[in-house]
Write a protein that holds these residues in place. Structure first.
Motif, mmCIF file in Angstrom:
data_model
loop_
_atom_site.group_PDB
_atom_site.id
_atom_site.type_symbol
_atom_site.label_atom_id
_atom_site.label_comp_id
_atom_site.label_asym_id
_atom_site.label_seq_id
_atom_site.Cartn_x
_atom_site.Cartn_y
_atom_site.Cartn_z
ATOM 1 N N GLU A 133 0.515 1.081 -12.680
ATOM 2 C CA GLU A 133 -0.198 2.287 -12.266
ATOM 3 C C GLU A 133 -0.558 2.252 -10.792
ATOM 4 O O GLU A 133 -0.457 3.256 -10.085
ATOM 5 C CB GLU A 133 -1.477 2.479 -13.092
ATOM 6 C CG GLU A 133 -2.276 3.700 -12.642
ATOM 7 C CD GLU A 133 -3.554 3.935 -13.416
ATOM 8 O OE1 GLU A 133 -4.337 4.810 -13.004
ATOM 9 O OE2 GLU A 133 -3.768 3.243 -14.437
ATOM 10 N N PHE A 134 -0.978 1.100 -10.310
ATOM 11 C CA PHE A 134 -1.439 0.979 -8.924
ATOM 12 C C PHE A 134 -0.417 0.293 -8.017
ATOM 13 O O PHE A 134 -0.670 0.126 -6.833
ATOM 14 C CB PHE A 134 -2.757 0.210 -8.880
ATOM 15 C CG PHE A 134 -3.903 0.960 -9.496
ATOM 16 C CD1 PHE A 134 -4.662 1.836 -8.740
ATOM 17 C CD2 PHE A 134 -4.212 0.800 -10.833
ATOM 18 C CE1 PHE A 134 -5.721 2.532 -9.298
ATOM 19 C CE2 PHE A 134 -5.264 1.493 -11.412
ATOM 20 C CZ PHE A 134 -6.019 2.365 -10.643
ATOM 21 N N ASP A 158 -5.179 -1.262 0.581
ATOM 22 C CA ASP A 158 -5.611 -0.861 -0.753
ATOM 23 C C ASP A 158 -4.446 -0.277 -1.549
ATOM 24 O O ASP A 158 -3.373 -0.009 -1.006
ATOM 25 C CB ASP A 158 -6.741 0.176 -0.668
ATOM 26 C CG ASP A 158 -8.016 -0.405 -0.073
ATOM 27 O OD1 ASP A 158 -8.220 -1.630 -0.214
ATOM 28 O OD2 ASP A 158 -8.790 0.353 0.521
ATOM 29 N N CYS A 159 -4.684 -0.051 -2.841
ATOM 30 C CA CYS A 159 -3.695 0.581 -3.709
ATOM 31 C C CYS A 159 -4.350 1.749 -4.436
ATOM 32 O O CYS A 159 -5.558 1.715 -4.700
ATOM 33 C CB CYS A 159 -3.144 -0.414 -4.727
ATOM 34 S SG CYS A 159 -2.149 -1.738 -4.012
ATOM 35 N N ILE A 160 -3.571 2.775 -4.760
ATOM 36 C CA ILE A 160 -4.123 3.942 -5.434
ATOM 37 C C ILE A 160 -3.377 4.210 -6.740
ATOM 38 O O ILE A 160 -2.238 3.780 -6.922
ATOM 39 C CB ILE A 160 -4.076 5.194 -4.542
ATOM 40 C CG1 ILE A 160 -2.627 5.601 -4.243
ATOM 41 C CG2 ILE A 160 -4.864 4.972 -3.251
ATOM 42 C CD1 ILE A 160 -2.511 6.939 -3.530
ATOM 43 N N SER A 161 -4.028 4.958 -7.621
ATOM 44 C CA SER A 161 -3.425 5.306 -8.901
ATOM 45 C C SER A 161 -2.242 6.241 -8.695
ATOM 46 O O SER A 161 -2.278 7.146 -7.857
ATOM 47 C CB SER A 161 -4.460 5.981 -9.799
ATOM 48 O OG SER A 161 -3.858 6.536 -10.946
ATOM 49 N N LYS A 162 -1.221 6.073 -9.503
ATOM 50 C CA LYS A 162 -0.039 6.929 -9.415
ATOM 51 C C LYS A 162 -0.306 8.327 -9.951
ATOM 52 O O LYS A 162 0.530 9.221 -9.802
ATOM 53 C CB LYS A 162 1.128 6.302 -10.175
ATOM 54 C CG LYS A 162 0.934 6.222 -11.683
ATOM 55 C CD LYS A 162 2.142 5.574 -12.355
ATOM 56 C CE LYS A 162 1.997 5.526 -13.875
ATOM 57 N NZ LYS A 162 3.179 4.877 -14.498
ATOM 58 N N ALA A 171 -8.590 4.030 -7.353
ATOM 59 C CA ALA A 171 -8.127 3.130 -6.298
ATOM 60 C C ALA A 171 -8.575 1.706 -6.584
ATOM 61 O O ALA A 171 -9.494 1.461 -7.375
ATOM 62 C CB ALA A 171 -8.651 3.579 -4.937
ATOM 63 N N ILE A 172 -7.917 0.774 -5.918
ATOM 64 C CA ILE A 172 -8.288 -0.639 -5.963
ATOM 65 C C ILE A 172 -8.658 -1.080 -4.552
ATOM 66 O O ILE A 172 -7.856 -0.963 -3.619
ATOM 67 C CB ILE A 172 -7.141 -1.518 -6.492
ATOM 68 C CG1 ILE A 172 -6.764 -1.121 -7.916
ATOM 69 C CG2 ILE A 172 -7.535 -2.993 -6.448
ATOM 70 C CD1 ILE A 172 -5.587 -1.916 -8.480
ATOM 71 N N LEU A 190 0.368 -2.775 -7.955
ATOM 72 C CA LEU A 190 -0.297 -3.976 -7.465
ATOM 73 C C LEU A 190 0.507 -5.212 -7.842
ATOM 74 O O LEU A 190 0.198 -5.911 -8.795
ATOM 75 C CB LEU A 190 -1.718 -4.069 -8.043
ATOM 76 C CG LEU A 190 -2.564 -5.246 -7.535
ATOM 77 C CD1 LEU A 190 -2.777 -5.178 -6.030
ATOM 78 C CD2 LEU A 190 -3.896 -5.273 -8.273
ATOM 79 N N SER A 207 2.573 1.882 -3.166
ATOM 80 C CA SER A 207 1.616 2.387 -4.137
ATOM 81 C C SER A 207 1.429 3.895 -3.981
ATOM 82 O O SER A 207 1.426 4.647 -4.961
ATOM 83 C CB SER A 207 0.274 1.665 -3.963
ATOM 84 O OG SER A 207 -0.717 2.229 -4.781
ATOM 85 N N CYS A 261 0.826 -1.212 0.000
ATOM 86 C CA CYS A 261 0.000 0.000 0.000
ATOM 87 C C CYS A 261 0.855 1.254 0.000
ATOM 88 O O CYS A 261 0.648 2.179 -0.797
ATOM 89 C CB CYS A 261 -0.930 -0.018 1.207
ATOM 90 S SG CYS A 261 -1.836 1.524 1.449
#
Length: 240
Positions: A221-222, A88-92, A187-188, A224, A11, A8
């Protein structure tokens, strides 16, 4: 949990713009390999939540931590803040987008992804992402409604900004400071990690029509990456 958190925070720190700071509020600093100058750790020792229901106790703990982080953020003179769940992961692209749009009240993530740990596929949630995932609101700092005396109390209305993430959009709209929908999936929401407050009590549907192969570009991007490949990816494609 440590591996989830490390993914996370990697990310978050994978942003294309360096206009961001990360504040991690925890009971004990996680022992991870990843270090970054943008990260500030705050260790807390909150008393046990006076809640008979473990679910409510989890909300109280989360609310206390978010409030502590928002108060600590003052020293960095933030323009916007975003709460991110530790699995969670977020967009760069988030930080860059926010920097390019400095006159908005903020954004809610209406469209995002759902992902079950270990799968090769990911599912696009085309609307109402903010209703299922706490990693969903980017709010202009002054709209956080920080209390004059910063002590978390579920009896006060401002706690909705810290745990009731799905209500923030409506509250701010009623106050004349509406959020805009983020124009891209931001986000994911990663489920079946063992750390989700809602997953396990709420049935999440996965529409086959919204399923897509988890591509390399999306992983980048994320940020992940598969948790078991952490060390390999860190040393190669994802090293920053």
């Amino acid at each position: 949990m440590t591996k989830l958190f490390e993914r996370c925070v990697r990310s978050i720190c994978n942003q294309t713009s360096q206009e961001y700071r990360v504040i991690v509020v925890c009971h004990e600093r996680p022992r991870i390999e990843f270090q970054h100058p943008k990260i500030t750790y705050i260790e807390v020792d909150f008393p046990p939540a006076n809640e008979a229901d473990p679910f409510c106790a989890g909300h109280t703990d989360k609310g206390r931590k978010i409030l502590k982080g928002l108060i600590q953020a003052r020293e960095f003179l933030p323009t916007y803040t975003m709460a991110v769940d530790a699995d969670d992961c977020i967009s760069k692209h988030l930080s860059e987008f926010v920097a390019q749009n400095p006159h908005c009240n903020g954004w809610f993530i209406n469209k995002g992804y759902k992902y079950k740990s270990g799968d090769d596929f990911i599912f696009l949630k085309r609307r109402d992402f903010y209703k299922i995932c706490g990693t969903c609101n980017i709010i202009r700092y002054d709209l956080n409604h920080l209390p004059e005396y910063p002590e978390y109390n579920r009896g006060y209305g401002y706690y909705k900004f810290y745990v009731d993430h799905e209500k923030i959009r409506g509250i701010l709209a009623q106050q004349g400071t509406p959020l805009k929908p983020l124009p891209f999936p931001g986000a994911i929401y990663i489920v079946a990690t063992g750390e989700n407050l809602y997953y396990g009590t709420t049935k999440l549907t996965f529409n086959i029509l919204n399923r897509k192969l988890l591509s390399q570009s999306m992983r980048e991007e994320f940020y992940l990456y598969p948790l078991e490949l952490n060390s390999v990816i860190t040393e190669t494609m994802y090293s920053r």
